[in-house]
Design a protein around this motif. Structure first.
Motif, mmCIF file in Angstrom:
data_model
loop_
_atom_site.group_PDB
_atom_site.id
_atom_site.type_symbol
_atom_site.label_atom_id
_atom_site.label_comp_id
_atom_site.label_asym_id
_atom_site.label_seq_id
_atom_site.Cartn_x
_atom_site.Cartn_y
_atom_site.Cartn_z
ATOM 1 N N ILE A 189 0.864 -1.183 0.000
ATOM 2 C CA ILE A 189 0.000 0.000 0.000
ATOM 3 C C ILE A 189 0.897 1.229 0.000
ATOM 4 O O ILE A 189 1.824 1.329 0.808
ATOM 5 C CB ILE A 189 -0.937 0.036 1.226
ATOM 6 C CG1 ILE A 189 -1.946 -1.114 1.159
ATOM 7 C CG2 ILE A 189 -1.688 1.372 1.294
ATOM 8 C CD1 ILE A 189 -2.922 -1.150 2.319
ATOM 9 N N LYS A 190 0.632 2.142 -0.908
ATOM 10 C CA LYS A 190 1.414 3.366 -1.001
ATOM 11 C C LYS A 190 0.666 4.498 -0.322
ATOM 12 O O LYS A 190 -0.338 4.999 -0.832
ATOM 13 C CB LYS A 190 1.684 3.712 -2.467
ATOM 14 C CG LYS A 190 2.580 2.709 -3.185
ATOM 15 C CD LYS A 190 2.833 3.115 -4.615
ATOM 16 C CE LYS A 190 3.736 2.108 -5.322
ATOM 17 N NZ LYS A 190 3.971 2.482 -6.748
ATOM 18 N N CYS A 191 1.133 4.866 0.865
ATOM 19 C CA CYS A 191 0.568 6.025 1.555
ATOM 20 C C CYS A 191 1.569 6.504 2.587
ATOM 21 O O CYS A 191 2.482 5.767 2.982
ATOM 22 C CB CYS A 191 -0.783 5.707 2.195
ATOM 23 S SG CYS A 191 -0.710 4.863 3.784
ATOM 24 N N ASN A 192 1.394 7.733 3.019
ATOM 25 C CA ASN A 192 2.283 8.351 3.996
ATOM 26 C C ASN A 192 1.649 8.220 5.381
ATOM 27 O O ASN A 192 1.162 9.189 5.957
ATOM 28 C CB ASN A 192 2.508 9.817 3.620
ATOM 29 C CG ASN A 192 3.494 10.516 4.541
ATOM 30 O OD1 ASN A 192 4.133 9.892 5.388
ATOM 31 N ND2 ASN A 192 3.597 11.820 4.396
ATOM 32 N N PHE A 193 1.639 6.979 5.892
ATOM 33 C CA PHE A 193 0.993 6.708 7.178
ATOM 34 C C PHE A 193 1.748 7.408 8.291
ATOM 35 O O PHE A 193 2.934 7.168 8.510
ATOM 36 C CB PHE A 193 0.947 5.202 7.416
ATOM 37 C CG PHE A 193 0.288 4.806 8.703
ATOM 38 C CD1 PHE A 193 -0.885 5.411 9.123
ATOM 39 C CD2 PHE A 193 0.833 3.803 9.493
ATOM 40 C CE1 PHE A 193 -1.508 5.050 10.310
ATOM 41 C CE2 PHE A 193 0.224 3.418 10.676
ATOM 42 C CZ PHE A 193 -0.948 4.047 11.088
#
Length: 452
Positions: A189-193
């Motif tokens: 998953i590509k996100c800036n968690f």
């Protein structure tokens, strides 16, 4: 009943805007064309399990969505609707009378409301065996949705992404947060968690139950006899949890609430300064459930689906959204969500918080001073049992007073932060902090997301 599959669809309102603005159909818009841009859709997370999400782009007049965080809000219950209660009663752009909310979080973030677990709000299942029964399934379902969301909305992949939550939503946020962290590390998953915020959260149910008596006694809402009765049933809950008899613990938890209501003259578990009120919304589905679950669902899930809110969601909001299956109603399956999570309900999630902290994920705990169901004493109790090596240093710190706005001299909250752990004590608030103390909740969100 199942919606037609859509792969990164253009919302129908977005197709109209180029024409309305005199643009060509191929024009590129790198920020919301107008204030109040919204998109929504379903994701089929498993066979017969369909989850609904609703995104609002920030309405900040000075910054576009790429300059501010994305906040996902998770409601409690389990079975409480984020798109309904969290949106129209707590932090969304409009209140339940469809009037602008002065303390909407859209001032400082884009907001993603998700109705989870499946069966909550506008989310639904086509088969009785498709409901989630444990936190692991809740988390895996949400990861399917988040992957679909970030794959489709690539503009949010680099935006700081936070999960804010309330009540049982806090337990779900912890479980989802840990699995999302792993997925980001693995590149699936590509996100800036950027962190989780656990509000009045059901992380350690038994610590809440054990502290009910002392808390009410200290507030002059129990006498000696009442305290003894509450303590006796609380010890039974503790024994059931220690023996991993979680269904029995859930039933005993319900009995403990009845003991408190009898001794404290119907005190409201969500704000001790008010009285509980009957709720008549959607009673019919309860008759098919076991008695203790029906009672618990009525008290803790149906209260989020009050008649006026149900009418709003099943009336003008349903018409606006335009994609809700015609034979499905908002909130209709919520009691079954609660029933299916019965065995998972009283399980603690302290170890998950420990894993988040050890992984370096930012963890915020916040709690309303007047909440009983998840009182602050119980939150402090499980926090002391964390195995995080930095906890002793956190405990040694003095808290800092906070004020909801610069012109006010009234203390609105206290906060303590060390490395990636923060705790906010929100004064004058019950279980639904943003509903009770909107200004302070907005300030807290800005602090958590490093905007102040």
């Amino acid at each position: 009943m199942e919606p037609a599959p859509r792969s990164c669809p253009w919302p129908r309102w977005l197709l109209l805007f180029p024409l309305l603005l005199g643009l060509s159909a191929g024009a590129v818009i790198d920020r919301p064309a107008v204030e109040g841009k919204e998109v929504w859709d379903y994701v089929t997370v498993r066979k017969d399990a369909h989850m609904f999400w609703w995104l609002y782009y920030t309405t900040n007049p000075c910054k576009n969505f790429s300059q501010l965080p994305l906040v996902m809000w998770l409601q409690g219950g389990p079975g409480g609707s984020s798109t309904g209660f969290g949106n129209f009663e707590e932090i969304g752009p409009l209140d339940s009378d469809l009037k602008p909310r002065g303390t909407t979080w859209l001032q400082a973030a884009s907001l993603l409301f998700v109705d989870n677990p499946v069966g909550t709000g506008f989310s639904y299942v086509n088969a009785s065996d498709a409901y989630a029964k444990d936190l692991a399934t809740v988390a895996s379902d949400m990861l399917v949705l988040l992957k679909a969301f970030f794959d489709c909305h690539k503009e949010f992949q680099t935006v700081p992404f936070y999960i804010f939550s309330e009540s049982y939503g806090g337990k779900m946020a912890a479980g989802i947060g840990l699995e999302l962290y792993k997925a980001v590390q693995q590149g699936t998953i590509k996100c800036n968690f950027s962190g989780v915020a656990l509000g009045d959260s059901w992380i350690s149910p038994v610590d809440s139950v054990l502290s009910w008596g002392p808390y009410l006694y200290s507030m002059s809402l129990l006498d000696d006899t009442g305290l003894a009765e509450v303590s006796t049933i609380a010890e039974k809950v503790l024994a059931a949890v220690n023996n991993k008899l979680y269904k029995e613990a859930t039933q005993l938890w319900g009995e403990a609430e009845m003991v408190i209501e009898k001794n404290a003259d119907g005190v409201n578990f969500y704000n001790i300064l008010t009285k509980s009120t009957p709720n008549s919304a959607m009673e019919s589905s309860l008759e098919f459930m076991p008695n203790h679950l029906a009672r618990l669902s009525q008290r803790h899930v149906r209260r989020l689906h009050r008649d006026a809110l149900s009418q709003l969601m099943n009336g003008p909001i349903r018409k606006k959204l335009g994609i809700i299956p015609k034979d499905f109603s908002w909130g209709a399956q919520s009691s079954y969500v609660f029933m299916n999570m019965e065995e998972d309900f009283m399980k603690p999630a302290i170890s998950i918080v420990d894993e988040l902290l050890e992984a370096g994920v930012n963890v915020t705990v916040y709690n309303g001073q007047l909440d009983l169901i998840v009182d602050t004493m119980g939150q402090e109790a499980w926090l002391r049992r964390l195995k995080w090596p930095e906890l002793p240093k956190f405990n040694q710190l003095r808290w800092k007073a906070l004020y909801s706005n610069p012109k006010s001299s009234e203390t609105s909250a206290f906060v303590k932060s060390y490395k990636n752990l923060s705790f906010f004590w929100i004064l004058g608030a019950g279980h639904m902090v943003p509903s009770d103390r909107g200004e302070m909740a907005l300030k807290m969100m800005r602090l958590v997301t490093q905007q102040e």
